[in-house]
Design a protein around this motif. Structure first.
Motif, PDB file in Angstrom:
ATOM      1  N   TYR A 239       0.838  -1.209   0.000  1.00 51.47           N
ATOM      2  CA  TYR A 239       0.000   0.000   0.000  1.00 51.47           C
ATOM      3  C   TYR A 239       0.875   1.262   0.000  1.00 51.47           C
ATOM      4  CZ  TYR A 239      -3.507   3.307   1.908  1.00 51.47           C
ATOM      5  OH  TYR A 239      -4.338   4.376   2.132  1.00 51.47           O
ATOM      6  N   LEU A 240       1.885   1.285   0.869  1.00 48.64           N
ATOM      7  CA  LEU A 240       2.767   2.460   0.951  1.00 48.64           C
ATOM      8  C   LEU A 240       3.550   2.656  -0.340  1.00 48.64           C
ATOM      9  CD1 LEU A 240       4.129   2.096   4.599  1.00 48.64           C
ATOM     10  CD2 LEU A 240       2.461   3.777   3.771  1.00 48.64           C
ATOM     11  N   LYS A 241       3.989   1.554  -0.942  1.00 49.97           N
ATOM     12  CA  LYS A 241       4.717   1.664  -2.205  1.00 49.97           C
ATOM     13  C   LYS A 241       3.792   2.153  -3.323  1.00 49.97           C
ATOM     14  CE  LYS A 241       6.635  -2.528  -1.947  1.00 49.97           C
ATOM     15  NZ  LYS A 241       7.520  -3.688  -2.317  1.00 49.97           N
ATOM     16  N   HIS A 242       2.540   1.737  -3.258  1.00 47.04           N
ATOM     17  CA  HIS A 242       1.536   2.201  -4.229  1.00 47.04           C
ATOM     18  C   HIS A 242       1.342   3.711  -4.108  1.00 47.04           C
ATOM     19  CE1 HIS A 242      -2.143   2.232  -6.629  1.00 47.04           C
ATOM     20  NE2 HIS A 242      -2.782   2.804  -5.617  1.00 47.04           N
ATOM     21  N   VAL A 243       1.201   4.191  -2.897  1.00 49.99           N
ATOM     22  CA  VAL A 243       1.030   5.632  -2.671  1.00 49.99           C
ATOM     23  C   VAL A 243       2.262   6.394  -3.148  1.00 49.99           C
ATOM     24  CG1 VAL A 243       0.771   7.425  -0.909  1.00 49.99           C
ATOM     25  CG2 VAL A 243      -0.573   5.317  -0.746  1.00 49.99           C
ATOM     26  N   ALA A 244       3.448   5.881  -2.793  1.00 53.37           N
ATOM     27  CA  ALA A 244       4.698   6.536  -3.188  1.00 53.37           C
ATOM     28  C   ALA A 244       4.806   6.632  -4.703  1.00 53.37           C
ATOM     29  CB  ALA A 244       5.887   5.777  -2.613  1.00 53.37           C
ATOM     30  N   HIS A 245       4.465   5.555  -5.392  1.00 52.73           N
ATOM     31  CA  HIS A 245       4.528   5.537  -6.858  1.00 52.73           C
ATOM     32  C   HIS A 245       3.579   6.580  -7.465  1.00 52.73           C
ATOM     33  CE1 HIS A 245       4.765   3.972 -10.939  1.00 52.73           C
ATOM     34  NE2 HIS A 245       3.450   3.881 -10.971  1.00 52.73           N
ATOM     35  N   LEU A 246       2.366   6.661  -6.941  1.00 51.54           N
ATOM     36  CA  LEU A 246       1.408   7.639  -7.455  1.00 51.54           C
ATOM     37  C   LEU A 246       1.873   9.069  -7.202  1.00 51.54           C
ATOM     38  CD1 LEU A 246      -2.009   5.996  -6.472  1.00 51.54           C
ATOM     39  CD2 LEU A 246      -0.954   6.094  -8.736  1.00 51.54           C
ATOM     40  N   LEU A 247       2.441   9.306  -6.033  1.00 52.69           N
ATOM     41  CA  LEU A 247       2.931  10.654  -5.724  1.00 52.69           C
ATOM     42  C   LEU A 247       4.032  11.075  -6.693  1.00 52.69           C
ATOM     43  CD1 LEU A 247       3.063  10.593  -1.803  1.00 52.69           C
ATOM     44  CD2 LEU A 247       1.381  11.732  -3.261  1.00 52.69           C
ATOM     45  N   MET A 248       4.920  10.153  -7.028  1.00 53.53           N
ATOM     46  CA  MET A 248       5.992  10.469  -7.970  1.00 53.53           C
ATOM     47  C   MET A 248       5.425  10.737  -9.365  1.00 53.53           C
ATOM     48  SD  MET A 248       8.889  10.662  -6.496  1.00 53.53           S
ATOM     49  CE  MET A 248       9.950  10.622  -7.949  1.00 53.53           C
ATOM     50  N   GLU A 249       4.398  10.001  -9.736  1.00 58.98           N
ATOM     51  CA  GLU A 249       3.786  10.186 -11.061  1.00 58.98           C
ATOM     52  C   GLU A 249       3.053  11.517 -11.171  1.00 58.98           C
ATOM     53  OE1 GLU A 249       1.248   6.949 -12.167  1.00 58.98           O
ATOM     54  OE2 GLU A 249       2.869   6.000 -13.310  1.00 58.98           O
ATOM     55  N   MET A 250       2.503  11.986 -10.061  1.00 56.61           N
ATOM     56  CA  MET A 250       1.642  13.169 -10.100  1.00 56.61           C
ATOM     57  C   MET A 250       2.396  14.473  -9.893  1.00 56.61           C
ATOM     58  SD  MET A 250      -1.832  11.972  -8.162  1.00 56.61           S
ATOM     59  CE  MET A 250      -1.001  11.190  -6.790  1.00 56.61           C
ATOM     60  N   THR A 251       3.658  14.419  -9.524  1.00 56.26           N
ATOM     61  CA  THR A 251       4.402  15.644  -9.239  1.00 56.26           C
ATOM     62  C   THR A 251       5.331  16.014 -10.390  1.00 56.26           C
ATOM     63  OG1 THR A 251       5.948  14.236  -7.988  1.00 56.26           O
ATOM     64  CG2 THR A 251       4.323  15.475  -6.734  1.00 56.26           C
ATOM     65  N   ARG A 252       5.723  17.282 -10.395  1.00 55.63           N
ATOM     66  CA  ARG A 252       6.620  17.781 -11.429  1.00 55.63           C
ATOM     67  C   ARG A 252       8.057  17.372 -11.122  1.00 55.63           C
ATOM     68  NH1 ARG A 252       5.648  23.916 -10.245  1.00 55.63           N
ATOM     69  NH2 ARG A 252       6.194  23.021  -8.218  1.00 55.63           N
ATOM     70  N   LYS A 253       8.925  17.519 -12.126  1.00 49.05           N
ATOM     71  CA  LYS A 253      10.335  17.187 -11.915  1.00 49.05           C
ATOM     72  C   LYS A 253      10.964  18.060 -10.842  1.00 49.05           C
ATOM     73  CE  LYS A 253      11.675  15.121 -16.325  1.00 49.05           C
ATOM     74  NZ  LYS A 253      12.606  15.202 -17.491  1.00 49.05           N
ATOM     75  N   SER A 254      10.496  19.289 -10.735  1.00 48.19           N
ATOM     76  CA  SER A 254      11.070  20.215  -9.756  1.00 48.19           C
ATOM     77  C   SER A 254      10.568  19.950  -8.338  1.00 48.19           C
ATOM     78  CB  SER A 254      10.747  21.656 -10.145  1.00 48.19           C
ATOM     79  OG  SER A 254       9.339  21.854 -10.210  1.00 48.19           O
ATOM     80  N   ASP A 255       9.459  19.197  -8.203  1.00 44.67           N
ATOM     81  CA  ASP A 255       8.935  18.877  -6.876  1.00 44.67           C
ATOM     82  C   ASP A 255       9.753  17.758  -6.241  1.00 44.67           C
ATOM     83  OD1 ASP A 255       6.913  20.703  -7.430  1.00 44.67           O
ATOM     84  OD2 ASP A 255       5.551  19.155  -8.184  1.00 44.67           O
ATOM     85  N   LEU A 256       9.788  17.736  -4.922  1.00 40.83           N
ATOM     86  CA  LEU A 256      10.540  16.710  -4.195  1.00 40.83           C
ATOM     87  C   LEU A 256       9.592  15.953  -3.268  1.00 40.83           C
ATOM     88  CD1 LEU A 256      13.695  18.818  -3.213  1.00 40.83           C
ATOM     89  CD2 LEU A 256      13.453  17.236  -5.133  1.00 40.83           C
ATOM     90  N   VAL A 257       9.604  14.616  -3.366  1.00 38.18           N
ATOM     91  CA  VAL A 257       8.688  13.770  -2.592  1.00 38.18           C
ATOM     92  C   VAL A 257       9.499  12.978  -1.565  1.00 38.18           C
ATOM     93  CG1 VAL A 257       6.890  12.014  -2.693  1.00 38.18           C
ATOM     94  CG2 VAL A 257       7.224  13.570  -4.630  1.00 38.18           C
ATOM     95  N   PHE A 258       9.009  12.955  -0.324  1.00 38.27           N
ATOM     96  CA  PHE A 258       9.718  12.296   0.771  1.00 38.27           C
ATOM     97  C   PHE A 258       8.763  11.376   1.536  1.00 38.27           C
ATOM     98  CE2 PHE A 258      11.352  16.496  -0.017  1.00 38.27           C
ATOM     99  CZ  PHE A 258      12.734  16.366   0.016  1.00 38.27           C
ATOM    100  N   ARG A 259       9.302  10.302   2.083  1.00 32.92           N
ATOM    101  CA  ARG A 259       8.574   9.548   3.095  1.00 32.92           C
ATOM    102  C   ARG A 259       9.050  10.073   4.437  1.00 32.92           C
ATOM    103  NH1 ARG A 259       8.717   3.124   4.803  1.00 32.92           N
ATOM    104  NH2 ARG A 259       6.917   3.223   6.207  1.00 32.92           N
ATOM    105  N   PHE A 260       8.140  10.701   5.158  1.00 31.46           N
ATOM    106  CA  PHE A 260       8.511  11.351   6.413  1.00 31.46           C
ATOM    107  C   PHE A 260       8.657  10.322   7.528  1.00 31.46           C
ATOM    108  CE2 PHE A 260       7.534  13.813  10.277  1.00 31.46           C
ATOM    109  CZ  PHE A 260       8.469  14.825  10.155  1.00 31.46           C
TER     110      PHE A 260
END
Length: 349
Positions: A239-260
């Motif tokens: 589930y967490l990997k699914h969420v992480a994958h979607l977040l990366m797909e939905m954000t721009r290259k300039s955005d930064l995604v983290f698991r807090f």
């Protein structure tokens, strides 16, 4: 006497080639990033040996994803990269670990040659790149001179170059891998909390220097405990990997995604004011809820709460203030939501 002069001339040529190979090896062996490694390698190969065209061909397989990503990061007008379907790569190279020299029927090798370069070539040398005892790609040299890479030419020095490049690449790959693991969450491969702290300080510093806005989105998965309790912790990881994958797909290259931490994620949104960041956050929430995790023949919904704050909405431009403000907004949203059946049951018990 002429034979002696020829021997001396050949010895000097060989000495110059060996010196150039040594200089290339010295320059590239301590580079820490694959993208920098390939960029510097191609520059030096062209300069040291007066090579008209040089590029990297990589087999398009999952194991080479990092190499491909590194090459795609290089900003150059030169055609320096060719991604090759595995079946074409094997057909051309036959998995040989020796250099291949070709000067006939160039169109047969078009899968390995950049389109803009193909009409210019009369001969090529394909030097294998070897990682973990497997040929993963090639350093390819091209020339408009049909005799330069004629198959009957001695390829001793080309073999030396291929070996030196492969050995140096192994070192760069290992160093970058260690650096990657130190800054990435092992489950989702997103940037970790330590990397968030450093990135947030850097982005805030840039905000203050350039007067650019920065927004932070703090995300919490509403039903993660329910997913764990219902399907088990292994499914919780999926589930967490699914969420992480979607977040990366939905954000721009300039955005930064983290698991807090746990089921909490953070997204940094450069150059976003509060209004724009709120719109982006709303779209992310809608998209997550529209794409449930498909597991064991059923859909596991993804529901989140979030808090988003831009630097224009707070007085103190420091990382703690931005995190605290977004965290507070997250819990304000969460407090307005109806409790899950499981949570309500636990409270009544």
């Amino acid at each position: 006497m002429s034979d002696l002069n020829q021997l001396i001339s050949n010895a000097r040529i060989n000495e110059a080639i060996a010196r150039n190979l040594f200089e290339i090896e010295t320059e590239i062996m301590n580079i820490t990033r694959c993208s920098d490694f390939f960029e510097q390698l191609l520059i030096m190969v062209r300069e040291k040996f007066s090579i008209e065209h040089a590029w990297i061909a990589v087999a398009d397989i999952p194991a080479n994803a990092h190499l491909i990503e590194s090459l795609e990061q290089i900003d150059t007008s030169e055609p320096i990269f060719r991604k090759v379907a595995m079946i074409d790569f094997l057909q051309i190279t036959q998995s040989t670990k020796q250099p291949l020299l070709k000067n006939e029927r160039m169109p047969q090798f078009r899968a390995m040659i950049p389109k803009s370069v193909l009409p210019l070539l009369q001969s090529i040398a394909i030097l294998p790149l070897i990682l973990e005892k497997k040929v993963v790609g090639a350093l390819v040299l091209g020339s408009p001179d049909k005799e330069r890479y004629s198959p009957d030419k001695d390829h001793f020095f080309l073999q030396q170059l291929a070996v030196k490049v492969s050995l140096s690449l192994i070192g760069v790959w290992a160093r970058e891998r260690v650096s990657f693991l130190a800054t990435r969450d092992p489950l989702t491969h997103l940037r970790n909390r330590r990397e968030l702290e450093e990135s947030l300080d850097q982005e805030l510093s840039r905000h203050q220097r350039q007067r650019e806005h920065l927004a932070l989105m703090f995300i919490d998965c509403d039903d993660f405990k329910l997913v764990n309790d219902t399907y088990g912790h292994e499914m919780g990881d999926v589930y967490l990997k699914h969420v992480a994958h979607l977040l990366m797909e939905m954000t721009r290259k300039s955005d930064l995604v983290f698991r807090f931490a746990g089921d909490e994620f953070v997204i940094l949104l450069p150059n976003q004011k509060q209004e724009g960041a709120e719109i982006i956050a709303g779209r992310i929430k809608e998209q997550l809820e529209a794409v449930p995790l498909r597991a064991d023949g059923q859909d596991v919904p993804v529901k989140i709460s979030y808090g988003v704050v831009s630097t224009e909405a707070i007085r103190s431009f420091d990382s703690k203030a931005l995190l605290k403000a977004s965290d507070q907004k997250l819990y304000e949203m969460k407090a307005l939501k109806p409790k899950t059946k499981r949570a309500a049951h636990e409270q009544s018990a």
